[in-house]
Write a protein that holds these residues in place. Sequence first.
Motif, PDB file in Angstrom:
ATOM      1  N   SER A  18       0.806  -1.223   0.000  1.00 28.35           N
ATOM      2  CA  SER A  18       0.000   0.000   0.000  1.00 28.35           C
ATOM      3  C   SER A  18       0.837   1.271   0.000  1.00 28.35           C
TER       4      SER A  18
ATOM      5  N   GLU B 196       4.217   2.611  -3.839  1.00 24.46           N
ATOM      6  CA  GLU B 196       4.139   3.597  -4.921  1.00 24.46           C
ATOM      7  C   GLU B 196       4.892   4.881  -4.572  1.00 24.46           C
TER       8      GLU B 196
ATOM      9  N   ASN C 229       7.286   5.296  -7.672  1.00 23.78           N
ATOM     10  CA  ASN C 229       6.879   6.359  -8.602  1.00 23.78           C
ATOM     11  C   ASN C 229       7.211   7.762  -8.135  1.00 23.78           C
ATOM     12  N   HIS C 230       7.371   7.942  -6.826  1.00 27.50           N
ATOM     13  CA  HIS C 230       7.592   9.285  -6.300  1.00 27.50           C
ATOM     14  C   HIS C 230       8.973   9.473  -5.684  1.00 27.50           C
TER      15      HIS C 230
ATOM     16  N   LYS D 209      -6.714  -1.735  -4.493  1.00 26.84           N
ATOM     17  CA  LYS D 209      -5.777  -0.972  -5.322  1.00 26.84           C
ATOM     18  C   LYS D 209      -6.271   0.444  -5.548  1.00 26.84           C
ATOM     19  N   THR D 210      -7.576   0.599  -5.817  1.00 25.10           N
ATOM     20  CA  THR D 210      -8.133   1.932  -6.036  1.00 25.10           C
ATOM     21  C   THR D 210      -8.035   2.766  -4.770  1.00 25.10           C
TER      22      THR D 210
ATOM     23  N   GLN E 225      -5.970   2.459  -2.213  1.00 26.75           N
ATOM     24  CA  GLN E 225      -4.580   2.793  -1.893  1.00 26.75           C
ATOM     25  C   GLN E 225      -4.012   3.807  -2.867  1.00 26.75           C
ATOM     26  N   SER E 226      -4.418   3.759  -4.124  1.00 21.37           N
ATOM     27  CA  SER E 226      -3.964   4.763  -5.092  1.00 21.37           C
ATOM     28  C   SER E 226      -4.504   6.144  -4.751  1.00 21.37           C
ATOM     29  N   LEU E 227      -5.768   6.196  -4.290  1.00 20.99           N
ATOM     30  CA  LEU E 227      -6.348   7.473  -3.888  1.00 20.99           C
ATOM     31  C   LEU E 227      -5.634   8.037  -2.659  1.00 20.99           C
TER      32      LEU E 227
ATOM     33  N   ILE F 166      -2.438   7.489  -1.878  1.00 22.05           N
ATOM     34  CA  ILE F 166      -1.130   7.971  -2.318  1.00 22.05           C
ATOM     35  C   ILE F 166      -1.260   9.282  -3.084  1.00 22.05           C
ATOM     36  N   ASP F 167      -2.277   9.394  -3.939  1.00 22.77           N
ATOM     37  CA  ASP F 167      -2.495  10.646  -4.684  1.00 22.77           C
ATOM     38  C   ASP F 167      -2.734  11.812  -3.727  1.00 22.77           C
TER      39      ASP F 167
ATOM     40  N   GLU G 123       0.599  12.522  -1.764  1.00 23.61           N
ATOM     41  CA  GLU G 123       1.629  13.154  -2.584  1.00 23.61           C
ATOM     42  C   GLU G 123       1.249  14.605  -2.915  1.00 23.61           C
TER      43      GLU G 123
END
Length: 251
Positions: A72, A75, A79-80, A232-233, A235-237, A239-240, A243
Amino acid sequence: MLNLLNKALLIALLPLALSCSYLPEPLEQEEQLHIEETGDYIALRGNEVDPSLAGIIFYPGGLVDPHSYINSLDELAINHKRLVVIVKSEANLSILNTQKGSVVQSSFPEVGKWVIGGHSLGGSVTCMDVAKNPEKYKGIFMLASYSVDNLSDLDLPVISITGTNDKVLDWTKFNGNQSNLPPAITVIDTTDIRNNSTSASTVYYSIEGANHAQFGSYGPQDGDGTPTISPKTQQSLVIDALETFLITNHL
């Protein structure tokens, strides 16, 4: 043995401590992810780490295997280009090691600034660490958690991320303890926090359809709500949002 203060805090936070006694789901192996593990932490790095960016220290939820947060959080590393350090604690209870995040910083002298966060009980312990070591951190993030320490006068940016389908978080305590954090800024979308620094404020962001367990990767959790989005959705939200919060505050 627990000292009296930690005993009292553990009793006060018992619902969060007992909310997550789960093992991690199988890890998705990433060629771009490099994992360093010691008895004190799990450090995540991508193929490149940007030393100008803040490092991330993370406290796991109560009784949760710290490996449950690799998927989780990876990323942020891949990516960051951030160093991510997941703290390991005795009996997987971070309440027993409330300054561990500050201690492990010395293992990474190349990192010039740190942001700290955690999930559930780990979010509360995050605030305990900051209360004792405010000079060591530049920002705070909390996932499905609240602070029992009074940080309301803290001149740091804070973000609190929750899920609308979270049935584990004690919402009465969550709302009742908001006065322990800097003044609130509520956002519907992460784009709402991109324009100005949020220092000395707490950004509140709620993810529609998210539940408690999917902030980590340890599978379904007893008593939790049914999510309407995938892990996944969710955890991506997270991270977005995180960040965006970090970039907005020049971290």
